[in-house]
Write an enzyme that holds these catalytic residues in place. Structure first.
Site, PDB file in Angstrom:
ATOM      1  CE  LYS A  53      -1.779  58.576 -89.639  1.00 49.56           C
ATOM      2  NZ  LYS A  53      -1.630  57.915 -90.939  1.00 49.56           N
ATOM      3  CD  GLN A  97      -3.765  57.862 -93.916  1.00 52.81           C
ATOM      4  OE1 GLN A  97      -2.923  58.473 -93.270  1.00 52.81           O
ATOM      5  NE2 GLN A  97      -4.254  56.702 -93.515  1.00 52.81           N
ATOM      6  CG  ASP A 120       3.645  56.068 -93.342  1.00 51.70           C
ATOM      7  OD1 ASP A 120       3.125  55.846 -92.241  1.00 51.70           O
ATOM      8  OD2 ASP A 120       3.072  56.634 -94.284  1.00 51.70           O
TER       9      ASP A 120
HETATM   10  N1  GUN Z   1      -3.256  53.674 -94.170  1.00 51.66           N
HETATM   11  C1  GUN Z   1      -3.495  52.771 -93.193  1.00 51.66           C
HETATM   12  N2  GUN Z   1      -2.468  52.738 -92.321  1.00 51.66           N
HETATM   13  C2  GUN Z   1      -1.553  53.630 -92.772  1.00 51.66           C
HETATM   14  C3  GUN Z   1      -0.288  54.055 -92.291  1.00 51.66           C
HETATM   15  O1  GUN Z   1       0.228  53.582 -91.270  1.00 51.66           O
HETATM   16  N3  GUN Z   1       0.333  55.011 -93.030  1.00 51.66           N
HETATM   17  C4  GUN Z   1      -0.204  55.529 -94.171  1.00 51.66           C
HETATM   18  N4  GUN Z   1       0.509  56.438 -94.832  1.00 51.66           N
HETATM   19  N5  GUN Z   1      -1.375  55.160 -94.631  1.00 51.66           N
HETATM   20  C5  GUN Z   1      -2.053  54.217 -93.931  1.00 51.66           C
END
Ligand code: GUN
Length: 287
Positions: A53, A97, A120
């Protein structure tokens, strides 16, 4: 012509457009879209996701501020950090995350993030907005999956879409987005009786269960479009390999299109995070 949907290329094209938009926002409005990425603990998969990311942000000129916190971080300390980020007008997006360590309640964390900065799309306010068709921040994986489906199929109305999995992150929001597109939507899950015969009726099959190679050729209708959300690490001949929830080699010849793993949904998830961050920055600045 190949029936493999190239998610990597699709994501690169979307990011190229976003890069131009980020440069324009900087030039014309002195606005630098920025995201705070919070990682608690040292989960190896989460570290890889966060690194990917942050790397995409750098390519696009989006500012990313990483907060790496120890695995022992208390919920109170994390909530204090989120409060600071909510009140920092130079930060437009906040991503914590998941999963977070056991001592932290993930629901409390998601509720604490300002809905306007919730890139998100997990805050209940954004979930509710989507449920009534007033999309604000839409979860990245379902959004990226929908973009690929629309690119491949055009109008989705009347198609029978079957979503395997009912998670808050993928299954439920995916079903909501497909319903918004006037699909007939079925969600199947671990308690569904005869999953296979329902999947065989799908024009669009989205697999989001987290079980390696779960979906086999006799689960899919001839000519269906298959979106594989799974990212599963398995050992093959002593080597570590990433595979999806769909048995790609078994299914590919039967379907009209399929996303590969890796190189399908994964890159689109990150591209849509960039998309949401730019949208959040614009919204917070009245653009
Ligand atoms: N963990 C697995 N997928 C995601 C996601 O799309 N966003 C976040 N914040 N954590 C994750």
């Amino acid at each position: 012509m190949s029936n493999v949907i190239n998610g990597k290329q699709f994501a690169d094209d979307l990011c190229e457009k976003l890069k131009t938009e980020v440069a324009t926002l900087q030039e014309q409005h002195n606005l630098s879209p920025s995201i705070a990425v919070v990682l608690v603990g040292e989960d190896p998969a989460s570290q890889v996701y966060v690194r990917n990311k942050v790397r995409r942000c750098e390519q696009l000129g989006i500012k990313s501020i990483e907060h790496r916190l120890s695995a022992e971080t208390s919920e109170a300390d994390l909530l204090t950090l989120i409060d600071e980020l909510n009140n920092d007008s130079a930060i437009h997006g906040i991503l914590v995350q998941l999963p977070v360590p056991d001592q932290i309640n993930d629901k409390a964390v998601l509720a604490a993030i300002s809905p306007k900065k919730d890139v998100d799309g997990f805050h209940i306010e954004n979930v509710g907005a989507m449920a009534v068709g007033e999309n604000q921040m839409v979860p990245c994986t379902p959004l990226g999956s929908l973009m690929m489906l629309q690119d491949h199929l055009g109008d989705l109305s009347g198609k029978h879409a079957v979503v395997i999995g009912r998670s808050n992150i993928v299954g439920k929001p995916m079903a909501t987005l497909l319903l918004q597109q006037s699909c007939t939507v079925t969600i199947v899950h671990s308690r569904t009786v005869d999953i296979q015969s329902i999947c065989r009726q799908a024009d669009i099959l989205v697999a989001a269960v987290g079980i390696p190679n779960f979906v086999k050729a006799d689960w899919v209708k001839e000519g269906a479009v298959v979106i594989d959300v799974g990212i599963n690490r398995i050992e093959v001949d002593g080597k570590s390999r990433l595979v999806g929830d769909v048995d790609f080699d078994d299914v590919q010849s039967k379907v009209s299109a399929i996303t590969p793993v890796p190189g399908g949904v994964g890159p689109m998830t990150i591209a849509c995070l960039m998309y949401n961050t730019v949208a959040a920055a614009k919204m917070q600045n009245g653009l």
